[in-house]
Structures are given as structure tokens and as C-alpha cells.
Write a protein that holds these residues in place. Structure first.
Motif, short mmCIF file in Angstrom:
data_model
loop_
_atom_site.label_atom_id
_atom_site.label_comp_id
_atom_site.label_asym_id
_atom_site.label_seq_id
_atom_site.Cartn_x
_atom_site.Cartn_y
_atom_site.Cartn_z
N ARG A 13 0.85 -1.20 0.00
CA ARG A 13 0.00 0.00 0.00
C ARG A 13 0.88 1.24 0.00
O ARG A 13 1.86 1.32 0.74
CB ARG A 13 -0.92 0.01 1.23
CG ARG A 13 -1.96 1.11 1.21
CD ARG A 13 -2.78 1.09 2.50
NE ARG A 13 -3.62 -0.09 2.60
CZ ARG A 13 -4.84 -0.17 2.10
NH1 ARG A 13 -5.37 0.86 1.45
NH2 ARG A 13 -5.54 -1.27 2.26
N SER A 14 0.53 2.22 -0.81
CA SER A 14 1.35 3.42 -0.91
C SER A 14 1.14 4.37 0.26
O SER A 14 2.06 5.08 0.67
CB SER A 14 1.07 4.16 -2.23
OG SER A 14 -0.29 4.51 -2.31
N ARG A 15 -0.09 4.38 0.81
CA ARG A 15 -0.34 5.28 1.95
C ARG A 15 -1.50 4.73 2.78
O ARG A 15 -2.57 4.44 2.25
CB ARG A 15 -0.68 6.70 1.46
CG ARG A 15 -0.85 7.70 2.61
CD ARG A 15 -0.99 9.14 2.08
NE ARG A 15 -1.02 10.09 3.18
CZ ARG A 15 -2.13 10.52 3.76
NH1 ARG A 15 -3.32 10.11 3.32
NH2 ARG A 15 -2.08 11.37 4.77
N GLU A 16 -1.26 4.61 4.07
CA GLU A 16 -2.31 4.19 4.99
C GLU A 16 -3.11 5.42 5.43
O GLU A 16 -2.65 6.57 5.30
CB GLU A 16 -1.71 3.51 6.23
CG GLU A 16 -0.93 2.23 5.93
CD GLU A 16 -1.81 1.06 5.58
OE1 GLU A 16 -3.06 1.20 5.69
OE2 GLU A 16 -1.28 0.00 5.19
N GLN B 226 -1.60 8.36 7.64
CA GLN B 226 -0.14 8.25 7.60
C GLN B 226 0.45 9.63 7.31
O GLN B 226 -0.09 10.40 6.53
CB GLN B 226 0.29 7.25 6.53
CG GLN B 226 1.78 7.02 6.45
CD GLN B 226 2.15 6.01 5.37
OE1 GLN B 226 1.28 5.33 4.83
NE2 GLN B 226 3.42 5.92 5.05
N SER B 227 1.60 9.94 7.91
CA SER B 227 2.22 11.25 7.72
C SER B 227 2.67 11.41 6.27
O SER B 227 2.99 10.43 5.59
CB SER B 227 3.42 11.41 8.65
OG SER B 227 4.47 10.53 8.28
N TRP B 228 2.72 12.69 5.82
CA TRP B 228 3.08 12.95 4.42
C TRP B 228 4.51 12.52 4.13
O TRP B 228 4.80 11.95 3.08
CB TRP B 228 2.92 14.44 4.12
CG TRP B 228 1.50 14.87 4.08
CD1 TRP B 228 0.83 15.65 4.98
CD2 TRP B 228 0.52 14.51 3.09
NE1 TRP B 228 -0.48 15.81 4.62
CE2 TRP B 228 -0.71 15.13 3.48
CE3 TRP B 228 0.54 13.73 1.94
CZ2 TRP B 228 -1.88 15.00 2.74
CZ3 TRP B 228 -0.62 13.59 1.20
CH2 TRP B 228 -1.81 14.22 1.61
N SER C 96 6.41 10.17 5.53
CA SER C 96 6.58 8.71 5.43
C SER C 96 5.79 8.14 4.25
O SER C 96 6.17 7.12 3.69
CB SER C 96 6.14 8.04 6.74
OG SER C 96 4.76 8.25 6.97
N SER C 97 4.69 8.80 3.87
CA SER C 97 3.88 8.28 2.75
C SER C 97 4.63 8.39 1.43
O SER C 97 4.42 7.58 0.53
CB SER C 97 2.53 9.00 2.67
OG SER C 97 2.70 10.36 2.32
N THR D 13 6.81 5.29 1.34
CA THR D 13 6.05 4.07 1.07
C THR D 13 5.51 4.05 -0.36
O THR D 13 5.35 2.98 -0.95
CB THR D 13 4.89 3.91 2.08
OG1 THR D 13 4.09 5.10 2.08
CG2 THR D 13 5.42 3.67 3.48
N THR D 14 5.22 5.24 -0.91
CA THR D 14 4.78 5.30 -2.30
C THR D 14 5.91 4.88 -3.24
O THR D 14 5.68 4.15 -4.21
CB THR D 14 4.30 6.72 -2.66
OG1 THR D 14 3.17 7.05 -1.85
CG2 THR D 14 3.91 6.81 -4.12
N GLY E 204 -5.06 5.08 -3.13
CA GLY E 204 -3.67 5.49 -3.26
C GLY E 204 -2.83 4.53 -4.08
O GLY E 204 -1.84 4.93 -4.71
#
Length: 212
Positions: free
Chosen positions: A103-106, A109-111, A113-114, A117-118, A143
Motif C-alpha cells: 500500500r502506498s499510503r495508509e 499516515q504522515s506525508w 513517510s507516505s 512508502t509510495t 492510493g
């Protein structure tokens, strides 16, 4: 240090999108083949319900259907399998696959860290998209669709496959686009909204009323 990597990640993603858009800025239509290989991005909850309603209105020529789900999405697979079982009753030759990426963003989730993860999600999306080489990508806002669409744009950039990206904004978005919509509004080949207020704000979009 995390902020540095976040800013760097944003710069990389934006650069990839701009370069792909520069080289393949001309919008293309849906391929007129006898069949259309479709990459469908599912999202948890309402996103999957909406995208399956949309798929239910498409002809049998949209096959095979390759579904992409976030690895933490525990609900969408059952919905998709149920949909495909019903579809197989009228079209036994109908084909589909299920594919998972991070998943790219939970939610919440903070911008910073996202972004990281993206980027991780893009790394997983690239080999999947390059292997499947779909004719069309269909998505409606989760996302997970951003990394997939980035990968599809790179397929175009490298001249490996000209993929049509179709984005249908969720019906729950009445006055403002989702974050995914705000990004892909500039890079999708066909962008649909379901409320007139959004058409007024985003003139390049298509408004056909409620379609899901």
C-alpha cells in the motif's frame, strides 16, 4: 534525514511524471482490438464496490482483467472473486488475475513517510505492470493507483506499450478531488467526475452524470 528523503522522493516522482507527460502528452483512445487487456486498481471499502459496478457495465471484450490490490487489503479479494464468479456464468472464457503490491499510503499516515512508502510501492508496481503490459489502466482513487499509473506512464516513455489511463473519480467526491485525483488529473488520458461542481473546477474532466 527522513524529511530529506521525503523531499527527494517527491522530486523523483514528479520528475518521472513530467518526463512521461512531455514525451507522451498526446491523449490516446481506448485500443480498438477485439479484446482489451485491463489493469484494474481496487481499493478497500467503497472504492472496490464502485469499480466493480463500473466493470459490470463493460462488455466482454475487456478481458483479461488484472486486479491490483494493496497487500493489507483483506476485503477486496472476496468481492472480486464473487464478481468474477457471476461474470463466468455468462462468459465462461472470461479471465482474471489477482495481484498485490504494498500500500502506498495508509489512512492518517504522515506525508513524509507516505512518500517513502509510495516509492516502495512504485518499485513493486514496475515489474508487475511491465510484465502484464495492459492496454488500459482503470482506477477510481485509491492510493495504490498512483504507483500503477506511474508505471504505465513509464511503459509509454520507454516505448514498450502505449497504455490508456482512465480515471473515474469516486462518487463520494462532490466538490473536491481526492489526492490521487489531483495527481492523475494531469496525466490520465480520460478523467471522469460524477458531479457538476467538479467539472466546473476541473474543465479537462468529463462529466456524464453518475456512472457508478
Amino acid at each position: 534525514m527522513n524529511m530529506f528523503y521525503a523531499v527527494l522522493g517527491i522530486a523523483v516522482l514528479v520528475s518521472l511524471l513530467i518526463v512521461a507527460r512531455f514525451f507522451y502528452g498526446k491523449r490516446v483512445g481506448v485500443p480498438r482490438n477485439t479484446s482489451v487487456s485491463l489493469l484494474v486498481v481496487a481499493g478497500s471499502g467503497g472504492h472496490t464496490t464502485e469499480i466493480l459496478r463500473l466493470l459490470g457495465s463493460l462488455s466482454q471484450s475487456y478481458s483479461p482483467r488484472h486486479y491490483v490490490l494493496a497487500d493489507s487489503d483483506k476485503m477486496s479479494e472476496d468481492k472480486i472473486r464473487s464478481f468474477e464468479r457471476k461474470k463466468a456464468e455468462t462468459s465462461p472464457s472470461s479471465l482474471f488475475t489477482l495481484n498485490r503490491i504494498p500500500r502506498s499510503r495508509e489512512v492518517r499516515q504522515s506525508w513524509s513517510s507516505s512518500v517513502l512508502t509510495t516509492i516502495r510501492s512504485v518499485v513493486y508496481s514496475l515489474p508487475l505492470t511491465f510484465r502484464l503490459k495492459p492496454d488500459m489502466v482503470l482506477c477510481n482513487g485509491p492510493g495504490t493507483c498512483v504507483p500503477i499509473c506511474i508505471s504505465a506512464l513509464l511503459l509509454k516513455l520507454l516505448g514498450l506499450k502505449r497504455v490508456t489511463i482512465v480515471y473515474v473519480e469516486s462518487v463520494c467526491r462532490v466538490e473536491n478531488l481526492s489526492l490521487s485525483g489531483k495527481i492523475l488529473y494531469h496525466f490520465s488520458d480520460h478523467f471522469f467526475v460524477q458531479w457538476p461542481a467538479l467539472k466546473e473546477k476541473y474543465p479537462k474532466s468529463h462529466y456524464l452524470g453518475r456512472i457508478v
